[in-house]
Scaffold this motif. Structure first.
Motif, PDB file in Angstrom:
ATOM      1  N   GLY A  14      -6.159  -2.463  -6.424  1.00 34.17           N
ATOM      2  CA  GLY A  14      -7.275  -1.673  -6.928  1.00 34.17           C
ATOM      3  C   GLY A  14      -8.199  -1.138  -5.858  1.00 34.17           C
ATOM      4  N   HIS A  15      -8.146  -1.721  -4.656  1.00 36.31           N
ATOM      5  CA  HIS A  15      -9.000  -1.225  -3.573  1.00 36.31           C
ATOM      6  C   HIS A  15      -8.572   0.161  -3.103  1.00 36.31           C
ATOM      7  CE1 HIS A  15      -5.654  -3.442  -1.625  1.00 36.31           C
ATOM      8  NE2 HIS A  15      -5.683  -2.436  -0.767  1.00 36.31           N
ATOM      9  N   ASN A  16      -7.392   0.618  -3.533  1.00 35.23           N
ATOM     10  CA  ASN A  16      -6.916   1.951  -3.160  1.00 35.23           C
ATOM     11  C   ASN A  16      -7.324   3.027  -4.166  1.00 35.23           C
ATOM     12  OD1 ASN A  16      -5.547   1.286  -0.747  1.00 35.23           O
ATOM     13  ND2 ASN A  16      -3.822   0.473  -1.921  1.00 35.23           N
TER      14      ASN A  16
ATOM     15  N   ARG B 154      -9.563  -1.331 -10.384  1.00 37.93           N
ATOM     16  CA  ARG B 154     -10.183  -2.073  -9.283  1.00 37.93           C
ATOM     17  C   ARG B 154     -10.330  -3.554  -9.621  1.00 37.93           C
ATOM     18  NH1 ARG B 154     -15.102   2.108  -7.673  1.00 37.93           N
ATOM     19  NH2 ARG B 154     -13.917   3.385  -6.185  1.00 37.93           N
ATOM     20  N   LYS B 155     -10.599  -3.839 -10.867  1.00 33.63           N
ATOM     21  CA  LYS B 155     -10.894  -5.209 -11.271  1.00 33.63           C
ATOM     22  C   LYS B 155      -9.641  -6.046 -11.489  1.00 33.63           C
ATOM     23  CE  LYS B 155     -13.776  -7.720 -14.628  1.00 33.63           C
ATOM     24  NZ  LYS B 155     -14.685  -7.558 -15.804  1.00 33.63           N
TER      25      LYS B 155
ATOM     26  N   ASP C 170     -10.306   5.419  -5.803  1.00 35.55           N
ATOM     27  CA  ASP C 170     -11.612   5.994  -5.478  1.00 35.55           C
ATOM     28  C   ASP C 170     -12.344   6.425  -6.748  1.00 35.55           C
ATOM     29  OD1 ASP C 170     -11.344   5.676  -2.714  1.00 35.55           O
ATOM     30  OD2 ASP C 170     -10.235   7.565  -2.529  1.00 35.55           O
TER      31      ASP C 170
ATOM     32  N   ASP D 110       0.794  -1.229   0.000  1.00 42.64           N
ATOM     33  CA  ASP D 110       0.000   0.000   0.000  1.00 42.64           C
ATOM     34  C   ASP D 110       0.826   1.278   0.000  1.00 42.64           C
ATOM     35  OD1 ASP D 110      -2.632  -1.190   0.113  1.00 42.64           O
ATOM     36  OD2 ASP D 110      -2.133  -1.819   2.154  1.00 42.64           O
TER      37      ASP D 110
ATOM     38  N   ARG E  28      -5.014   6.574  -3.586  1.00 44.73           N
ATOM     39  CA  ARG E  28      -5.731   7.472  -2.672  1.00 44.73           C
ATOM     40  C   ARG E  28      -4.788   8.491  -2.031  1.00 44.73           C
ATOM     41  NH1 ARG E  28      -7.967   3.656   0.023  1.00 44.73           N
ATOM     42  NH2 ARG E  28      -9.768   3.555  -1.374  1.00 44.73           N
TER      43      ARG E  28
ATOM     44  N   ASN F  95      -0.877   3.088  -3.854  1.00 44.89           N
ATOM     45  CA  ASN F  95      -1.999   3.658  -3.108  1.00 44.89           C
ATOM     46  C   ASN F  95      -2.426   4.953  -3.791  1.00 44.89           C
ATOM     47  OD1 ASN F  95      -3.861   4.629  -1.265  1.00 44.89           O
ATOM     48  ND2 ASN F  95      -2.674   3.971   0.514  1.00 44.89           N
TER      49      ASN F  95
END
Length: 587
Positions: free
Chosen positions: A556-558, A550-551, A560, A86, A93, A91
């Motif tokens: 990808g969870h980072n 994201r996929k 928005d 991360d 984000r 990251n």
């Protein structure tokens, strides 16, 4: 008395004349040095300014040693092998914020180049250039201005547009709506097309009519003028000097390989030296030229840090030996079979790219062949257990996985993953000053009899550069642009035909009509043009960065929802104090 008064009045009048001309006679006229007043006035000066724009473009794509440039290669195709899971560019984000350097990476360079292009265009009319030179110079300058406005619109949305030379401080810029930014790029390119020469009439590496049309087709798509995009892309595809390379060609055509592999070999990019009719615009590399000091540095950032892999002695289960399988680490020698580069494993291709998108074709697809994506290597260190054996096929990787899963996982993250060899240095015709030599001047060889590159420093081309010219635009990309316009105008059969032109050349299974949609097209873009440009730009342009990252990216969870646009740099908002700017939503 009267005579004396007249003398005094005459003196005062003369003094007044001198005073009125004071500013004029104190003003320097630059006869023997360059200044804004006498620059951009001759053809050599104007061409020198264009050379600056070429170098800015080349450096932007090739010098990717910084973290911000690494981020531009991520998205659905790759993630960071360092700073995992991360940190930094993994990251989005925390990395993509208005106060961070990432927000400025393209902004600063783009406006620097736009200002230079504006100056060339504005001063061209009063220069000493003849009509032919004026047309060519204006066409190139318009191309560069359009290129950067297109980039700015893709990344930031609404941005300032100006076409005049700025000669004093300005703090009241107004952000132009994104559509109007694209429109400015369209107008510049439409005029450039009328001024530039066809590709067969210019030197390799020069802006040409087909390059302007290729970029114009992309801009038309962004403006949702799909008919014009199709027409313009077709003008490139149907030009008599343009063809997909479907047969073996060039410097290594008699070696084992295929037409796609040939596209990326040394001295095969430029059409005049190789007969390559697929190239449209090729960024030029000249070895050890101080005016072109960098080559494409993907080898450093994108190749694994394989010199640090270890292998166990398979014959000694009780006392496992751990040694470097490629070359002794202290020697800093890198075999030509693995691209000859000192990779550091920063840009790690995603599993989606490395495995999923190839489907049942696997390595039968030339773009995924063992020549172009190398997934195994022979152990060349004579001191290593398993010398002369394959690291994967002969079980060394599996043994490490069984005995030390944590170490294996760490190695797979940064030290060993497939080599993207379209940028590798595997040709014995490469400049010999980057190759290691013995004291008698003969080439030094590793245990497998291969020539080896020697690492001197991270800034030396022997360590990082592909040492080759590299594509900016090629015809495969034009087919993909036309296919995109066909899909967006619901002409799916024609889109399938364009996609299959590339798949047939690559020995891949033809696409079926039921498969044709934008996601399939974006997979095909990845298969055809991986790492030839910044993937993030295609994702942003198509509004797919958030969805596909994201996929397909493990980090990808980072990402928005607002990350389909970059933030306006906070420093630019502060500087523009006379007109208030709001940042893009979410920032």
């Amino acid at each position: 008395m009267k005579k004396k008064l007249n003398i005094i009045l005459s003196f005062l009048l003369l003094l007044g004349v001198w005073s009125c001309n004071e500013e004029k006679w104190l003003t320097e006229e630059p006869y023997s040095f360059y200044a804004p007043e006498n620059s951009y006035s001759t053809v050599p000066q104007l061409k020198l300014s264009l050379n600056y724009l070429y170098n800015e473009l080349r450096t932007f794509f090739w010098d990717i040693n910084g973290d911000n440039a690494v981020f531009m290669h991520l998205g659905d195709i790759a993630y960071g092998g360092t700073d995992f899971p991360d940190g930094k560019f993994n990251n989005t984000r925390t990395w993509l914020v208005p106060t961070a350097g990432m927000a400025r990476t393209v902004w600063d360079r783009a406006y620097r180049c736009i200002q230079n292009a504006n100056t060339i265009i504005n001063r061209l009319e009063n220069s000493a250039a003849g009509a032919d030179d004026k047309a060519f110079i204006e066409g190139e300058a318009l191309f560069f201005r359009a290129f950067w406005y297109n980039y700015l619109a893709i990344m930031y949305g609404d941005v300032p547009v100006y076409t005049e030379e700025i000669t004093s401080a300005k703090t009241d810029f107004v952000r132009t709506p994104r559509k109007d930014v694209y429109t400015q790029a369209r107008m510049d390119l439409e005029r450039a097309v009328t001024l530039l020469l066809d590709i067969d009439k210019v030197d390799d590496g020069r802006i040409n009519k087909q390059a302007a049309q290729h970029l114009l087709a992309e801009v038309y798509i962004s403006l949702e003028d799909y008919a014009k995009a199709i027409e313009t892309a077709s003008a490139v595809i149907n030009h008599p000097q343009m063809n997909l390379m479907t047969s073996r060609f060039g410097t290594r055509a008699n070696e084992t390989g295929d037409p796609y592999w040939d596209l990326f070999q040394y001295n095969n990019k430029n059409r005049k030296s190789s007969g390559n009719k697929e190239s449209i615009l090729v960024l030029q590399y000249e070895h050890r030229n101080s005016g072109s000091p960098t080559g494409y540095n993907f080898l450093r950032q994108g190749f694994p840090f394989y010199m640090d892999i270890r292998v166990y002695n398979m014959a000694d289960q009780a006392n496992p030996e751990v040694v470097t399988p490629t070359v002794p680490a202290t020697e800093g020698l890198f075999p030509i079979s693995l691209g000859g580069a000192r990779g550091i494993g920063v840009i790690h291709p995603s599993d989606y790219f490395l495995y999923d998108i190839w489907g049942t074709d696997g390595t039968n697809d030339y773009r995924n062949s063992p020549y172009i994506i190398v997934r195994d290597f022979k152990i060349s260190n004579q001191q290593a257990a398993g010398y002369g054996e394959w690291y994967v096929a002969d079980g060394h990787a599996d043994l490490l996985k069984q005995r030390n899963p944590a170490l294996y996982n760490a190695y797979m993250l940064r030290n060993f993953y497939p080599f993207i060899m379209k940028f590798g240095r595997t040709d014995n015709a490469l400049p010999d000053d980057v190759l290691a030599k013995n004291s008698d001047g003969s080439f030094r060889l590793n245990g497998l009899g291969e020539r080896v590159f020697i690492y001197t420093s991270m800034t030396d081309p022997s360590a990082n550069s592909s040492l080759k010219d590299e594509y900016l635009f090629r015809l495969g990309g034009t087919y993909l642009l036309r296919a995109e316009a066909y899909i967006k105008s619901n002409q799916l059969t024609l889109a399938m035909n364009d996609i299959n032109a590339l798949r047939n050349r690559a020995n891949a299974t033809p696409a079926q009509l039921s498969q044709i949609n934008l996601d399939y097209l974006m997979d095909e873009q990845m298969r055809e043009r991986y790492f030839e440009d910044y993937r993030i730009m295609t994702l942003l342009r198509m509004g797919k960065f958030v969805e596909r990252t994201r996929k397909h990216n493990p980090m990808g969870h980072n990402v928005d929802d607002h990350h389909n646009l970059f933030p306006i740099p906070f420093s630019e908002i502060e500087r523009n104090r006379d007109v208030k700017w709001e940042n893009n939503p979410g920032y």
